[in-house]
Motif scaffolding. Structure first.
Motif, short mmCIF file in Angstrom:
data_model
loop_
_atom_site.label_atom_id
_atom_site.label_comp_id
_atom_site.label_asym_id
_atom_site.label_seq_id
_atom_site.Cartn_x
_atom_site.Cartn_y
_atom_site.Cartn_z
N VAL A 290 -11.21 14.14 -3.11
CA VAL A 290 -12.31 13.49 -3.95
C VAL A 290 -12.03 12.09 -4.27
O VAL A 290 -12.97 11.23 -4.10
CB VAL A 290 -12.43 14.28 -5.55
CG1 VAL A 290 -13.21 13.53 -6.40
CG2 VAL A 290 -13.15 15.56 -5.31
N LEU A 291 -10.55 11.82 -4.48
CA LEU A 291 -10.47 10.62 -4.54
C LEU A 291 -10.28 9.81 -3.23
O LEU A 291 -11.12 8.73 -3.30
CB LEU A 291 -8.81 10.35 -4.98
CG LEU A 291 -8.59 10.68 -6.61
CD1 LEU A 291 -6.94 10.67 -6.87
CD2 LEU A 291 -9.23 9.83 -7.44
N VAL A 292 -10.14 10.51 -2.11
CA VAL A 292 -10.39 9.87 -0.85
C VAL A 292 -11.79 9.63 -0.54
O VAL A 292 -12.18 8.40 -0.01
CB VAL A 292 -9.54 10.75 0.37
CG1 VAL A 292 -10.12 10.17 1.80
CG2 VAL A 292 -8.19 10.60 0.13
N THR B 216 -8.52 17.40 -5.60
CA THR B 216 -8.44 15.96 -6.46
C THR B 216 -8.15 14.96 -5.34
O THR B 216 -8.62 14.17 -5.46
CB THR B 216 -7.45 16.22 -7.44
OG1 THR B 216 -7.51 16.94 -8.44
CG2 THR B 216 -7.30 14.77 -8.13
N THR B 217 -7.27 15.20 -4.57
CA THR B 217 -6.73 14.32 -3.24
C THR B 217 -8.20 14.07 -2.54
O THR B 217 -8.45 12.86 -2.14
CB THR B 217 -5.62 14.61 -2.69
OG1 THR B 217 -4.46 14.87 -3.52
CG2 THR B 217 -5.34 13.42 -1.40
N ILE C 206 -13.89 8.98 -2.83
CA ILE C 206 -14.39 7.77 -3.91
C ILE C 206 -14.06 6.60 -3.03
O ILE C 206 -14.62 5.73 -3.16
CB ILE C 206 -13.84 8.31 -5.06
CG1 ILE C 206 -14.61 9.19 -5.69
CG2 ILE C 206 -13.85 6.72 -6.04
CD1 ILE C 206 -14.05 9.69 -7.01
N ILE C 207 -12.68 6.44 -2.61
CA ILE C 207 -12.17 5.23 -2.16
C ILE C 207 -12.90 4.75 -0.80
O ILE C 207 -13.43 3.66 -0.64
CB ILE C 207 -10.82 5.47 -1.75
CG1 ILE C 207 -9.91 5.48 -3.05
CG2 ILE C 207 -10.13 4.12 -0.89
CD1 ILE C 207 -8.46 5.88 -2.76
N THR D 22 -16.29 5.62 -0.10
CA THR D 22 -17.38 5.23 -0.41
C THR D 22 -17.42 3.82 -1.02
O THR D 22 -18.35 3.11 -0.76
CB THR D 22 -17.73 6.30 -1.41
OG1 THR D 22 -18.10 7.73 -1.09
CG2 THR D 22 -19.38 5.89 -2.12
#
Length: 90
Positions: free
Chosen positions: A75-77, A72-73, A79-80, A82
């Motif tokens: 994927v969030l990184v 999860t971390t 996304i940020i 991107t």
């Protein structure tokens, strides 16, 4: 009209299959053992065995939880990063 009769037969067959599967599964669970582990009847398990199983499950659940948090971390990184890159170009 002919199609309805065949569907009734299919539904009846599915119901019968479910009934047979449950009874086979109960018989399978009650008689299962393999060459690696001895079958432990949960009604006859000692408190030590239950504590061992509980501890093993807790360790496995902690490992799974850690993996989920890491994924999860990550994927969030991503996304940020991107979104940051896209904002620079727009």
């Amino acid at each position: 009209m002919a199609g309805e009769g065949s569907m009734m037969h299919a539904n009846t067959s599915l119901k019968n299959n479910r009934r047979n599967r449950k009874s086979r599964l109960e018989n399978f669970v009650n008689t299962t053992s393999n060459g690696y582990t001895e079958f432990v009847d949960p009604n006859k398990a000692t408190p030590e065995v239950l504590a061992e199983i509980r501890e093993k499950l807790q360790v496995e659940n902690k490992i799974i939880l850690r993996k989920k948090i890491i994924i999860t971390t990550a994927v969030l990184v991503l996304i940020i990063i991107t979104l940051t890159v896209l904002n620079q170009f727009l």
